[in-house]
Design a protein around this motif. Structure first.
Motif, PDB file in Angstrom:
ATOM      1  N   MET A  21      31.749 -29.761  57.096  1.00  0.00           N
ATOM      2  CA  MET A  21      30.844 -29.581  55.963  1.00  0.00           C
ATOM      3  C   MET A  21      29.419 -29.605  56.501  1.00  0.00           C
ATOM      4  SD  MET A  21      31.479 -28.994  52.830  1.00  0.00           S
ATOM      5  CE  MET A  21      33.178 -29.577  52.927  1.00  0.00           C
ATOM      6  N   ALA A  22      28.714 -28.490  56.409  1.00  0.00           N
ATOM      7  CA  ALA A  22      27.446 -28.331  57.116  1.00  0.00           C
ATOM      8  C   ALA A  22      26.337 -29.249  56.601  1.00  0.00           C
ATOM      9  CB  ALA A  22      26.994 -26.875  57.034  1.00  0.00           C
ATOM     10  N   ASP A  23      26.193 -29.362  55.301  1.00  0.00           N
ATOM     11  CA  ASP A  23      25.071 -30.119  54.747  1.00  0.00           C
ATOM     12  C   ASP A  23      25.408 -30.542  53.310  1.00  0.00           C
ATOM     13  OD1 ASP A  23      24.414 -27.896  52.946  1.00  0.00           O
ATOM     14  OD2 ASP A  23      23.614 -26.909  54.736  1.00  0.00           O
ATOM     15  N   PRO A  24      24.553 -31.374  52.700  1.00  0.00           N
ATOM     16  CA  PRO A  24      24.835 -31.835  51.329  1.00  0.00           C
ATOM     17  C   PRO A  24      24.975 -30.715  50.307  1.00  0.00           C
ATOM     18  CG  PRO A  24      23.186 -33.233  52.358  1.00  0.00           C
ATOM     19  CD  PRO A  24      23.398 -32.084  53.289  1.00  0.00           C
ATOM     20  N   ASP A  25      24.210 -29.633  50.466  1.00  0.00           N
ATOM     21  CA  ASP A  25      24.311 -28.520  49.511  1.00  0.00           C
ATOM     22  C   ASP A  25      25.672 -27.835  49.611  1.00  0.00           C
ATOM     23  OD1 ASP A  25      21.757 -29.142  48.819  1.00  0.00           O
ATOM     24  OD2 ASP A  25      20.836 -27.321  49.608  1.00  0.00           O
ATOM     25  N   ALA A  26      26.133 -27.618  50.846  1.00  0.00           N
ATOM     26  CA  ALA A  26      27.450 -27.011  51.041  1.00  0.00           C
ATOM     27  C   ALA A  26      28.545 -27.920  50.506  1.00  0.00           C
ATOM     28  CB  ALA A  26      27.674 -26.715  52.521  1.00  0.00           C
ATOM     29  N   PHE A  27      28.370 -29.224  50.680  1.00  0.00           N
ATOM     30  CA  PHE A  27      29.331 -30.193  50.159  1.00  0.00           C
ATOM     31  C   PHE A  27      29.421 -30.103  48.641  1.00  0.00           C
ATOM     32  CE2 PHE A  27      29.511 -34.647  48.396  1.00  0.00           C
ATOM     33  CZ  PHE A  27      30.894 -34.775  48.460  1.00  0.00           C
ATOM     34  N   ALA A  28      28.282 -30.023  47.973  1.00  0.00           N
ATOM     35  CA  ALA A  28      28.267 -29.944  46.507  1.00  0.00           C
ATOM     36  C   ALA A  28      29.030 -28.717  46.013  1.00  0.00           C
ATOM     37  CB  ALA A  28      26.826 -29.920  45.999  1.00  0.00           C
ATOM     38  N   ALA A  29      28.820 -27.579  46.670  1.00  0.00           N
ATOM     39  CA  ALA A  29      29.481 -26.350  46.257  1.00  0.00           C
ATOM     40  C   ALA A  29      30.986 -26.402  46.525  1.00  0.00           C
ATOM     41  CB  ALA A  29      28.863 -25.158  46.995  1.00  0.00           C
ATOM     42  N   ALA A  30      31.371 -26.888  47.711  1.00  0.00           N
ATOM     43  CA  ALA A  30      32.789 -26.959  48.068  1.00  0.00           C
ATOM     44  C   ALA A  30      33.536 -27.954  47.181  1.00  0.00           C
ATOM     45  CB  ALA A  30      32.938 -27.342  49.530  1.00  0.00           C
ATOM     46  N   LEU A  31      32.899 -29.089  46.882  1.00  0.00           N
ATOM     47  CA  LEU A  31      33.536 -30.093  46.021  1.00  0.00           C
ATOM     48  C   LEU A  31      33.759 -29.530  44.628  1.00  0.00           C
ATOM     49  CD1 LEU A  31      34.485 -33.076  45.877  1.00  0.00           C
ATOM     50  CD2 LEU A  31      32.196 -33.633  45.007  1.00  0.00           C
ATOM     51  N   ALA A  32      32.779 -28.844  44.099  1.00  0.00           N
ATOM     52  CA  ALA A  32      32.910 -28.256  42.764  1.00  0.00           C
ATOM     53  C   ALA A  32      34.044 -27.240  42.721  1.00  0.00           C
ATOM     54  CB  ALA A  32      31.590 -27.600  42.353  1.00  0.00           C
ATOM     55  N   GLU A  33      34.131 -26.386  43.723  1.00  0.00           N
ATOM     56  CA  GLU A  33      35.204 -25.385  43.782  1.00  0.00           C
ATOM     57  C   GLU A  33      36.575 -26.062  43.814  1.00  0.00           C
ATOM     58  OE1 GLU A  33      35.213 -22.176  43.649  1.00  0.00           O
ATOM     59  OE2 GLU A  33      33.166 -21.504  44.070  1.00  0.00           O
ATOM     60  N   ALA A  34      36.702 -27.120  44.633  1.00  0.00           N
ATOM     61  CA  ALA A  34      37.987 -27.803  44.772  1.00  0.00           C
ATOM     62  C   ALA A  34      38.398 -28.505  43.481  1.00  0.00           C
ATOM     63  CB  ALA A  34      37.914 -28.802  45.925  1.00  0.00           C
ATOM     64  N   VAL A  35      37.452 -29.204  42.847  1.00  0.00           N
ATOM     65  CA  VAL A  35      37.762 -29.940  41.618  1.00  0.00           C
ATOM     66  C   VAL A  35      38.130 -28.981  40.486  1.00  0.00           C
ATOM     67  CG1 VAL A  35      36.823 -31.433  39.819  1.00  0.00           C
ATOM     68  CG2 VAL A  35      36.360 -31.943  42.220  1.00  0.00           C
ATOM     69  N   CYS A  36      37.342 -27.940  40.301  1.00  0.00           N
ATOM     70  CA  CYS A  36      37.600 -27.015  39.198  1.00  0.00           C
ATOM     71  C   CYS A  36      38.911 -26.258  39.390  1.00  0.00           C
ATOM     72  CB  CYS A  36      36.434 -26.041  39.049  1.00  0.00           C
ATOM     73  SG  CYS A  36      34.899 -26.844  38.503  1.00  0.00           S
ATOM     74  N   ALA A  37      39.226 -25.909  40.634  1.00  0.00           N
ATOM     75  CA  ALA A  37      40.498 -25.236  40.903  1.00  0.00           C
ATOM     76  C   ALA A  37      41.676 -26.152  40.604  1.00  0.00           C
ATOM     77  CB  ALA A  37      40.544 -24.776  42.359  1.00  0.00           C
ATOM     78  N   LYS A  38      41.553 -27.423  40.950  1.00  0.00           N
ATOM     79  CA  LYS A  38      42.646 -28.370  40.690  1.00  0.00           C
ATOM     80  C   LYS A  38      42.777 -28.649  39.196  1.00  0.00           C
ATOM     81  CE  LYS A  38      44.898 -30.271  43.226  1.00  0.00           C
ATOM     82  NZ  LYS A  38      46.279 -30.081  43.745  1.00  0.00           N
ATOM     83  N   LEU A  39      41.667 -28.756  38.486  1.00  0.00           N
ATOM     84  CA  LEU A  39      41.729 -28.954  37.030  1.00  0.00           C
ATOM     85  C   LEU A  39      42.490 -27.812  36.362  1.00  0.00           C
ATOM     86  CD1 LEU A  39      38.076 -30.191  36.299  1.00  0.00           C
ATOM     87  CD2 LEU A  39      40.168 -31.546  36.073  1.00  0.00           C
ATOM     88  N   ALA A  40      42.224 -26.600  36.810  1.00  0.00           N
ATOM     89  CA  ALA A  40      42.917 -25.441  36.247  1.00  0.00           C
ATOM     90  C   ALA A  40      44.390 -25.452  36.632  1.00  0.00           C
ATOM     91  CB  ALA A  40      42.249 -24.159  36.720  1.00  0.00           C
ATOM     92  N   ALA A  41      44.689 -25.769  37.892  1.00  0.00           N
ATOM     93  CA  ALA A  41      46.072 -25.771  38.369  1.00  0.00           C
ATOM     94  C   ALA A  41      46.910 -26.831  37.668  1.00  0.00           C
ATOM     95  CB  ALA A  41      46.104 -26.010  39.879  1.00  0.00           C
ATOM     96  N   CYS A  42      46.269 -27.937  37.268  1.00  0.00           N
ATOM     97  CA  CYS A  42      46.999 -29.020  36.599  1.00  0.00           C
ATOM     98  C   CYS A  42      47.090 -28.811  35.090  1.00  0.00           C
ATOM     99  CB  CYS A  42      46.329 -30.363  36.897  1.00  0.00           C
ATOM    100  SG  CYS A  42      46.467 -30.891  38.619  1.00  0.00           S
ATOM    101  N   GLY A  43      46.538 -27.710  34.586  1.00  0.00           N
ATOM    102  CA  GLY A  43      46.620 -27.424  33.153  1.00  0.00           C
ATOM    103  C   GLY A  43      45.776 -28.341  32.304  1.00  0.00           C
ATOM    104  N   CYS A  44      44.690 -28.848  32.862  1.00  0.00           N
ATOM    105  CA  CYS A  44      43.825 -29.765  32.116  1.00  0.00           C
ATOM    106  C   CYS A  44      43.099 -29.011  31.004  1.00  0.00           C
ATOM    107  CB  CYS A  44      42.805 -30.408  33.047  1.00  0.00           C
ATOM    108  SG  CYS A  44      43.542 -31.268  34.468  1.00  0.00           S
ATOM    109  N   SER A  45      42.910 -29.675  29.899  1.00  0.00           N
ATOM    110  CA  SER A  45      42.224 -29.056  28.766  1.00  0.00           C
ATOM    111  C   SER A  45      40.713 -29.076  28.975  1.00  0.00           C
ATOM    112  CB  SER A  45      42.568 -29.796  27.473  1.00  0.00           C
ATOM    113  OG  SER A  45      42.125 -31.137  27.529  1.00  0.00           O
ATOM    114  N   ALA A  46      40.035 -28.239  28.238  1.00  0.00           N
ATOM    115  CA  ALA A  46      38.568 -28.224  28.190  1.00  0.00           C
ATOM    116  C   ALA A  46      37.923 -28.057  29.557  1.00  0.00           C
ATOM    117  CB  ALA A  46      38.056 -29.502  27.524  1.00  0.00           C
ATOM    118  N   VAL A  47      38.425 -27.100  30.358  1.00  0.00           N
ATOM    119  CA  VAL A  47      37.769 -26.759  31.622  1.00  0.00           C
ATOM    120  C   VAL A  47      36.873 -25.553  31.338  1.00  0.00           C
ATOM    121  CG1 VAL A  47      38.073 -26.085  34.030  1.00  0.00           C
ATOM    122  CG2 VAL A  47      39.779 -27.556  32.923  1.00  0.00           C
ATOM    123  N   PRO A  48      35.559 -25.733  31.280  1.00  0.00           N
ATOM    124  CA  PRO A  48      34.671 -24.632  30.866  1.00  0.00           C
ATOM    125  C   PRO A  48      34.528 -23.571  31.944  1.00  0.00           C
ATOM    126  CG  PRO A  48      33.376 -26.521  31.557  1.00  0.00           C
ATOM    127  CD  PRO A  48      34.825 -26.969  31.577  1.00  0.00           C
TER     128      PRO A  48
END
Length: 219
Positions: A1-28
């Motif tokens: 992970m190169a820097d804090p900005d890259a970390f923020a983007a990668a973390l968001a992608e991972a969390v949102c993808a998992k929320l969708a994969a788990c069928g969680c409600s209210a994922v905007p």
């Protein structure tokens, strides 16, 4: 992970993808953008306090979301770590700025105004609290009894709980007992009056949610 900005983007992608994969409600639709912005703001608090970004730990944090099961019943292969680490040495005076930021270095923690190692693990019957301060970390399935100031076994189903934590997967019901009684958490669909009563830790409109644990932990 190169820097804090890259970390923020990668973390968001991972969390949102998992929320969708788990069928969680209210994922905007704005999930990635919203979470990236939130993590960037979170990062700034640590950087402003002088903490140093750890790219290896940041990568572990992202991988945890990629590898976690929806029920969070699969252990992560990565050890816990701190994405932002302080620079103070053992014995240095310290202050949490704010409460979530620890200015002490690797494997150190700000305890009572000084950077020290973690609290020692102590067994059942050993002292865990002196003069109002914690002096020992109780082992697995134990909790610190603030009346006796020693480590005691966590109460199980049907046992009094007072201010002690109940055993894993239980909650302390004080509705009809002066001391409280440990009870099993409720499954999805059962009526509830508080999130701590539910297996999902989500009590919505008086009913326990049946969504996977990953959903409530990361919504």
């Amino acid at each position: 992970m190169a820097d804090p900005d890259a970390f923020a983007a990668a973390l968001a992608e991972a969390v949102c993808a998992k929320l969708a994969a788990c069928g969680c409600s209210a994922v905007p639709d704005t999930c990635v953008a919203d979470r990236t912005a939130a993590t960037l703001a979170y990062n700034e608090v640590f950087l402003a306090a002088g903490n140093v970004f750890d790219p290896v730990c940041a990568r572990r944090a992202v991988l945890w979301h990629e590898w976690a099961s929806c029920g969070l019943d699969t252990a992560s292969p990565c050890d816990a770590c701190r994405v932002f680490v302080g620079t103070l040495a053992e014995g240095d005076a310290c202050e949490r700025i704010p409460d979530l930021v620890d200015p002490c270095g690797h494997d150190l923690f700000c305890n009572d105004g000084r950077c020290t190692g973690p609290l020692p693990m102590v067994d059942e019957g050993a002292t865990c609290r002196e003069d109002g301060d914690l002096v020992g970390s109780c082992g697995p399935d134990l909790s610190c009894d603030f009346f006796q100031h020693i480590c005691v076994a966590r109460p199980t189903v049907g046992e009094p709980c007072r201010v002690r934590q109940c055993d894993t997967e239980l909650w302390c019901d004080t509705s009809d007992s002066a001391t409280g009684v440990c009870r099993a958490r409720l499954p999805g669909g059962d009526p509830c009056s508080g999130e701590f009563q539910c297996e999902s830790f989500v009590c919505a409109q008086g009913v326990c949610s049946g969504e996977p644990r990953y959903c409530y932990r990361n919504h």
